[in-house]
Design an enzyme around this catalytic site. Structure first.
Site, PDB file in Angstrom:
ATOM      1  CE  LYS B 172      -0.424   4.040   2.230  1.00 26.18           C
ATOM      2  NZ  LYS B 172      -1.262   3.208   1.397  1.00 26.18           N
ATOM      3  CD  GLU B 194      -3.885   9.479  -4.306  1.00 20.05           C
ATOM      4  OE1 GLU B 194      -3.195   9.587  -5.332  1.00 20.05           O
ATOM      5  OE2 GLU B 194      -3.939   8.449  -3.634  1.00 20.05           O
ATOM      6  CB  SER B 461       0.639  -2.221   7.458  1.00 15.02           C
ATOM      7  OG  SER B 461      -0.365  -1.712   8.338  1.00 15.02           O
TER       8      SER B 461
END
Lengths: 464, 477
Positions: B172, B194, B461
């Protein structure tokens, strides 16, 4: 409880090395407090280095002993170190030493290790210029201050430098044909790293952990279980777990491999751990040369037992222009009796197989250490660090629990990095260090681990 | 004939976009209103004429300006991903309130200008290297490979792309860093985002701390209770976490609240969207910031075995880590792309998040894509044991790749994911995130079908420290 392996030295112990009263040790938030072994200082030997602190060049041959790994040795760093163990362990340690020196020269082993460090652990870890932290300290001092770089061991697999050593030693265990590994852990970082390395190489793994520590770090226990390791509880904390694991090793010689997590213990453990951690310092030197074409002016690391500090220092020990600074845990304060500042408040004795500084009372019983950074809670310290202290090569300071927690918050807010509470002690020392340094001096801090495990502790810590 | 929707195209390489945009048009932007405009004016600025509801014929230079799909498009290299409207085929687009249109166009122009700006790219590269810890290794998973080796000794070779080693423990941050640098370039001082489980919130709070920007994270009140540790972290990093109590008090409500904030404060605020979903230019931008994953993989594969991967596998929630790995290989038709979604408690249970398998096409959060909706078009609350896959939509580009048949999508249940979580921990000493575990679980079905020495690269990930408590509870380890 008394360990099998420690006793207090007598005052008249003969040695050739000048004892240094270390006036560079400053107690933060407390009274000035000096503690050394009982001996006198010869003032004619003292001279000052460029920072105004006593500098003594240890005789060349002694430094060679510190850095020499090419051939078996007695495992002494000056008068520290050695192999104070029960006779049954001596042959196992000798065998280990032979294998260790063999793998150091073996190109196949080195290649496999380098690949694993690169692809599995994620080396090399970056040397990161902490722009906002630097600006923070410059801002407090009319725009002048050092440039702060962080060696990001927190980015290693599993979030601490412990993996460098666990990986290499698991490979040694395999090479020796052993399929079972045992280790002792305090905060759990070494236990988790060992469990992971054993999983990777298909070795069975048993981790000894003190029940007090298991309560403080239940997430580490879960991680070890998940990785397939068995966790054996020992009544007490890390020191008791270490004693238990050494006992277990003595009982099962030839069947299990004892994976030392830090640079303490009988020879060759301190040398092995330091050697495998020294990749940190080698990378740092190269990265410093790339970034500013020179070496650091100061390298700062936290010390619990000393593996991350030795890992980054080793490369620079022979560079007198590089200051080596360790920061211990002052807990509730050095006078409170609840701390883990072995170098400041300890006395020389033998513990877990090596002669070193340790926290002991008048009867030679181990004092239970305390720190908010669980990994710092070791009542001893690496014998090599004791040597570096005594020869004046290294400076040692301490930071209290509160200062460490404040440092954690500061680094989180300014850099978006959550340093482990152990590493936060090193960051805490910047408050005292930065104002004393000239503009543009280069400081490297070893961020030995990531602090996600400590989030709850920090968040709930009552800051006055 | 060129038919354009109103004011949505933003020609590239225009830095002062504010002054050169056509004036706002009163009719809303939809397919039915036809306007004359010359899109894709890369070389010259042509005069713009606005005509009321009339359709005119225009000669344009680019054949791609014709939005019909009649031409031969079996070559992925020729696909517009996206086209100038932000559409991937019929998916994507910009279904947002009028107030946000300008912000989106401004964002797109800024992004296009930094894409080729060597200073920006150098700065981004430096941060990714020293702060995030790139490049991440391509790790040969020896014991996992052995596990899938058949009795005759044959089997695929499994490599893990170690995005779990990034700072903050997931992919991310690649996107968060890129977007915050972009926001700074745009002069924004305030960042909003968010978050569901908190991972994207933590990544956003991290980059805001690093660059000294004000940070507000919207999180569903229910999620805040379940993920209190992540809430602590965001606060320690200096972010303000605002609880959202409306609706079901989960991710989709937090997203709506964040969009509402953005609409109100659009001049001072940048909205860091965490995935390849949302209105154009987000799907394209987020993919571009994650593209480094696939680019590194290509180089590392060449170093390691002198070729390309045969198969790429990644988990799909919103789809950012998958697009990051896939993007560089989309045009290589000999590389199979496999996405793995969450089947939760089973596809027939109604409690899953398998958008591409069970969803229907609709518009959610500004983009047309597959989504989980009931007969009344209301969003079905998804379920997965992994919070990051718990999204009722999916990035429009994935919908496009599925429709084109370029990528294959499968799904895996909670139980299979948990098994994979434990398996990889025990075999490799790597604790994968539960999201990643879905991709790892699919190996069970995939590997037996693969010829000997097939090179499989799986995107690891994220790391699974955050999931240990959950896993222990279910696995009773």
């Amino acid at each position: 409880m008394t360990s099998l392996f420690h006793f207090k030295t007598t005052a008249g112990h003969r040695h050739n090395y000048p004892q240094v009263v270390c006036p560079n040790h400053a107690v933060i938030g407390g009274n000035r407090h000096f503690k050394t072994s009982k001996s006198t200082v010869n003032p004619s030997v003292l001279r000052l280095n460029k920072y105004g602190t006593p500098a003594i060049d240890p005789p060349k041959e002694r430094l060679e002993w510190v850095v020499d790994t090419k051939s078996p040795s007695t495992g002494k760093f000056g008068r520290f170190g050695g192999r104070f163990v029960a006779e049954t362990l001596i042959s196992a340690l000798e065998e280990l030493e032979v294998v260790f020196h063999h793998v150091l020269q073996d190109p196949e082993f080195q290649e496999e290790l380098t690949t694993a460090l690169k692809d599995y652990v994620g080396r090399e870890t970056p040397l990161y210029y902490a722009e906002r932290l630097t600006a923070h300290y410059k801002g407090q001092n009319l725009g002048r201050g050092p440039d702060i770089y962080i060696k990001r061991e927190d980015l290693a697999h599993l979030g601490a430098h412990k993996m460098n050593n666990a990986l290499a030693q698991a490979m040694i265990a395999k090479r020796m044909g052993l399929t079972a590994v045992i280790a002792a852990t305090g905060a759990g970082q070494h236990g988790v790293a060992t469990a992971a390395a054993c999983a990777k190489f298909g070795l069975s793994c048993t981790i000894f952990m003190g029940t007090a520590d298991m309560e403080k770090q239940p997430s580490s226990v879960d991680l070890m279980n998940l990785l397939g390791a068995k966790v054996r509880p020992t009544a007490g904390s890390f020191k008791d777990a270490t004693s238990d694991s050494i006992r277990d090793w003595t009982e099962k010689l030839g069947e299990v491999y004892y994976l030392a997590g830090t640079a303490v213990g009988p020879h060759p453990c301190p040398t092995m751990v330091r050697e495998f951690q020294s990749v940190i310092g080698r990378e740092t030197r190269r990265q410093a040369a790339e970034k500013w074409g020179g070496t650091p002016d100061a390298v700062v690391a936290c010390v619990g037992s000393g593996s991350n500090a030795l890992g980054i220092f080793h490369e620079f020990v022979r560079d007198p222009t590089v200051r080596l600074i360790v920061v211990e845990a002052a807990g509730f304060g050095l006078n409170s009796g609840k701390h883990a500042a072995t170098l400041a408040a300890g006395e020389v004795g033998v513990y877990h197989g090596a002669m070193s500084y340790l926290l002991q009372d008048e009867e030679g019983q181990i004092i239970c250490p305390h720190s908010v950074g669980v990994g710092m809670e070791y009542p001893g310290v690496a014998p090599e660090l004791s040597f570096l202290k005594e020869t004046g090569r290294m400076e040692f300071y301490s930071a209290s629990d509160e200062e460490a927690v404040e440092a954690y918050r500061r680094v989180a807010r300014l850099e978006g990095i959550l340093p482990a509470l152990e590493a936060s002690h090193a960051f805490a020392y910047l408050e005292k260090l930065c104002p004393t340094l000239p503009d543009g001096a280069k400081i490297i801090i070893s961020c030995s681990g990531r602090g996600e495990k400590d989030t709850e502790t920090v968040f709930n810590y009552p800051i006055s | 004939m060129a038919i354009r929707a109103a004011a949505t195209s933003a020609p590239t390489a225009r830095s002062s976009s504010a002054l050169s945009l056509p004036p706002p048009i009163s009719s809303s932007s939809s397919y039915s209103s036809a306007q004359l405009s010359f899109g894709r004016a890369k070389s010259t600025t042509r005069p713009r004429t606005t005509v009321g509801c009339a359709i005119s014929c225009t000669m344009t230079r680019e054949a791609a300006a014709v939005t019909s799909t009649e031409k031969d498009d079996s070559d992925p290299a020729l696909w517009s991903r996206p086209d100038s409207f932000g559409r991937f085929g019929k998916f994507g687009g910009k279904y947002v309130p009028e107030t946000l249109m300008y912000a989106l166009t401004e964002l797109e122009s800024a992004f296009n200008s930094v894409k080729n700006d060597p200073d920006f790219q150098a700065k981004l590269g430096g941060i990714l290297k020293d702060y995030v810890g790139r490049e991440t290794p391509l790790y040969f998973a020896e014991r996992l490979t052995d596990h899938y080796r058949r009795p005759n000794g044959e089997g695929p070779h499994i490599y893990l792309k170690r995005e779990d080693l990034n700072h903050t423990g997931a992919h991310k941050i690649n996107n968060a860093i890129g977007q915050v640098l972009l926001a700074k370039r745009l002069g924004k001082k305030r960042i909003i985002a968010e978050t569901g489980a908190g991972q994207h919130g933590v990544a956003t709070a991290t980059v805001c701390a690093r660059f000294g920007l004000e940070c507000i994270i919207y999180m569903g009140a229910q999620d805040m209770e379940r993920q209190s540790l992540n809430v602590f972290r965001m606060r320690l990093l200096g972010a303000e976490v605002r609880g959202v109590h409306s609706g079901t008090a989960t991710l989709k409500d937090a997203t709506s609240e964040a969009i509402r904030d953005w609409v109100t404060n659009v001049e001072s605020t940048h909205y860091i969207l965490g995935s390849v979903a949302g209105p154009h230019p987000y799907p394209m931008m987020v993919r571009e910031f994650h593209k480094v994953i696939g680019e590194e993989t290509r180089r590392q594969a060449m170093e390691k075995w002198g070729g390309k991967p045969d198969i790429l596998v990644a988990c799909v929630g919103g789809g950012s880590n998958a697009m990051g790995l896939f993007e560089d290989f989309v045009k290589d038709k000999d590389v199979r792309l496999i996405g793995v979604e969450a089947a939760g408690l089973g596809l027939d249970s109604g409690k899953h998040a398998a958008t591409l398998t069970k969803g229907e096409v609709g518009v959610l959060h500004g983009a047309m894509s597959y989504l989980l909706q009931d007969d009344d078009g209301q969003i079905i609350e998804p379920h997965s044991i992994s919070a990051g896959l718990d999204y009722p939509g999916v990035g429009p580009e994935h919908s496009f790749l599925k429709e084109k048949g370029r990528a294959e999508y499968y799904c895996v249940t909670d139980e299979e994911a948990l098994e994979a979580f434990k398996r990889v921990s025990r075999l490799e000493g790597i604790i994968p995130a539960l999201e990643t575990s879905h991709a790892l679980a699919y190996l069970e079905k995939l590997c037996p079908t693969l010829p000997d020495k097939t090179k499989v690269v799986l995107n690891c990930s994220g790391r699974g420290d955050k999931d240990v408590q959950t896993a222990i509870k279910y696995l009773k380890v």
